[in-house]
Design an enzyme around this catalytic site. Structure first.
Site, short mmCIF file in Angstrom:
data_model
loop_
_atom_site.label_atom_id
_atom_site.label_comp_id
_atom_site.label_asym_id
_atom_site.label_seq_id
_atom_site.Cartn_x
_atom_site.Cartn_y
_atom_site.Cartn_z
CG HIS A 1 -5.66 2.06 7.14
ND1 HIS A 1 -5.97 0.79 6.60
CD2 HIS A 1 -6.92 2.35 7.60
CE1 HIS A 1 -7.16 0.18 7.07
NE2 HIS A 1 -7.67 1.35 7.63
NE ARG B 1 -2.31 0.40 4.01
CZ ARG B 1 -1.59 1.21 5.00
NH1 ARG B 1 -1.02 2.26 4.76
NH2 ARG B 1 -1.26 0.58 6.11
CE1 TYR C 1 1.61 1.93 8.90
CE2 TYR C 1 0.42 3.63 10.13
CZ TYR C 1 0.49 2.86 9.06
OH TYR C 1 -0.65 3.01 8.21
C1 LIG Z 1 -14.39 -5.95 12.41
C2 LIG Z 1 -13.66 -5.01 12.38
N1 LIG Z 1 -12.39 -4.89 13.01
C3 LIG Z 1 -11.82 -3.88 12.81
C4 LIG Z 1 -12.00 -2.90 12.17
C5 LIG Z 1 -11.06 -1.69 11.82
N2 LIG Z 1 -10.04 -1.76 10.73
C6 LIG Z 1 -10.41 -1.09 9.63
S1 LIG Z 1 -9.55 -1.63 8.36
C7 LIG Z 1 -8.45 -2.58 9.24
C8 LIG Z 1 -7.38 -3.24 8.91
C9 LIG Z 1 -7.55 -4.29 7.96
O1 LIG Z 1 -6.19 -4.54 7.19
P1 LIG Z 1 -6.40 -5.67 6.10
O2 LIG Z 1 -7.18 -6.39 6.22
O3 LIG Z 1 -4.83 -6.01 5.90
O4 LIG Z 1 -6.70 -4.87 4.79
P2 LIG Z 1 -6.01 -3.34 4.15
O5 LIG Z 1 -6.72 -2.26 5.02
O6 LIG Z 1 -4.35 -3.64 4.44
O7 LIG Z 1 -6.49 -3.41 2.80
C10 LIG Z 1 -9.16 -2.53 10.64
C11 LIG Z 1 -8.40 -3.28 11.90
C12 LIG Z 1 -13.11 -2.84 11.10
N3 LIG Z 1 -13.33 -2.10 10.21
N4 LIG Z 1 -13.88 -4.05 11.41
#
Ligand SMILES: Cc1ncc(C[n+]2csc(CCOP(=O)(O)OP(=O)(O)O)c2C)c(N)n1
Length: 354
Positions: free
Chosen positions: A261, A257, A270
């Site tokens: 985020h 990415r 980070y």
């Molecule tokens: C059930 C849930 N827990 C926590 C969150 C907060 N949250 C949003 S994105 C994220 C990280 C997800 O990372 P990843 O699956 O690697 O996808 P990326 O964002 O890197 O595309 C989190 C913890 C959420 N949206 N839903």
């Protein structure tokens, strides 16, 4: 029944196009020059859209946005392998897959302005709404794939998620179910290195995400996620296999990415700048460009035209988005209950001043 213990396994890794733009001719998927140009045009369009959406948010013209930047090959290469009637189940970062699947760009902007009407899939487009709740789309998409199998539709469901989502129960439940019922699903995990600020190494102790498939009796493969040919090849094989009733596949796209985020994040807190700079050199668009320049599929002049055309399309989408009248305030009461409870009816009347 006794089972043989598998003590040895290997995860296949696929790369077709190296960073200098040289393709391994033996591994090259079947793509016409026109299709390669189309993939490139889509990647540029998505990049222009992504940058614009980010800037709109910074100008206060969009609520929030999660950038695709750096992951275009993973999203476009995979969605490109689908037929129109197939389904996708996107997470919040899938503007690239959604644009490839013809979701109107102005509607994506509408959604990120906080208006749920932006998620209504236009008639004939089998794109499930964006899922914000991490991982929940995995068992849902698996269920849709199961339904297609029961109905003998020969329709494939492609489910998108990040490596962080593989720590959720939803991932394990979905893949277990998919393996047991041999559903026509393709799981696309974009391993972009981080779940917000949590690095991949702290997410799971397993060496790869792809190997998790083995535990569910599913094929798992790792691909260079910044190589659009590798992603397309792996996705096309998985889609064809699923359509023939030969079961699901998990594809781990190794990517990065390049942006934060989300528009509420500051990734410089980070991860080191040098790491980002290293990955910028592996940008999937630059890599495809180098291949196309070498193979006379692109020159400086048409490269400029493609960018200009993309900018025009995106500007038009912004205009259309900003023209949409805001939703009616009473809509917030309308869609939860078949029959609205008295309390809500009272509140709605209050709002209307009745
Ligand atoms: C059930 C849930 N827990 C926590 C969150 C907060 N949250 C949003 S994105 C994220 C990280 C997800 O990372 P990843 O699956 O690697 O996808 P990326 O964002 O890197 O595309 C989190 C913890 C959420 N949206 N839903």
């Amino acid at each position: 029944m006794p089972r043989k213990l598998v003590t040895n396994f290997k995860v296949e890794y696929l790369q077709v196009l190296d960073n200098s733009g040289n393709a391994d001719e033996e591994l090259m998927p079947r793509l016409s020059s026109e299709q390669i140009k189309e993939l490139y045009e889509l990647m540029v369009l998505v990049r222009v859209f992504d940058d614009k959406a980010y800037n709109l948010q910074r100008q206060g013209r969009l609520g929030t946005y999660l950038q695709v930047k750096g992951q275009e090959a993973s999203q476009i290469g995979s969605a490109y392998a689908l037929d129109k009637k197939d389904w996708i189940f996107p997470s919040y970062r899938e503007s690239g897959a959604l644009i490839t699947r013809n979701h109107p760009m102005y509607m994506l902007l509408l959604y990120w302005s906080g208006d749920s009407r932006g998620l209504e899939s236009p008639e004939g487009l089998n794109n499930f709404p964006i899922t914000i709740t991490v991982g929940t789309q995995i068992p849902q998409g698996t269920g849709v794939a199961w339904a297609s199998k029961i109905l003998k539709e020969k329709v494939v469901t492609m489910i998108y998620f990040g490596e962080g989502a593989t720590s959720k129960g939803d991932f394990h439940e979905g893949l277990n179910f998919a393996g047991v019922f041999q559903v026509p699903a393709v799981f696309i995990c974009q391993n972009n290195g981080f779940a917000i600020s949590l690095p991949r190494e702290k997410q799971t102790a397993s060496e790869t995400i792809a190997q998790k498939a083995i535990g569910y009796g599913i094929k798992g493969i790792q691909v260079d996620g910044n190589d659009v040919f590798a992603v397309y090849k792996a996705a096309k094989e998985a889609v064809d296999k699923a359509r023939k009733g030969k079961g699901p596949t998990l594809i781990e796209c190794i990517t990065y990415r390049l942006g934060d985020h989300s528009t509420a994040d500051d990734s410089s807190k980070y991860r080191p700048k040098e790491e980002v700079l290293e990955w910028q050199k592996k940008d999937p668009i630059g890599r495809l460009e180098r291949y196309m320049l070498k193979n006379k599929l692109l020159n400086d002049k048409n490269k400029k035209v493609i960018t200009e055309k993309s900018t025009e399309k995106v500007e038009k989408a912004v205009e259309e988005y900003e023209k949409v009248a805001p939703p009616q305030p009473e809509d917030m009461f309308k869609y939860t209950y078949a029959q609205m409870p008295d309390k809500l009816q009272e509140q709605m009347k209050d709002l209307k001043g009745e």
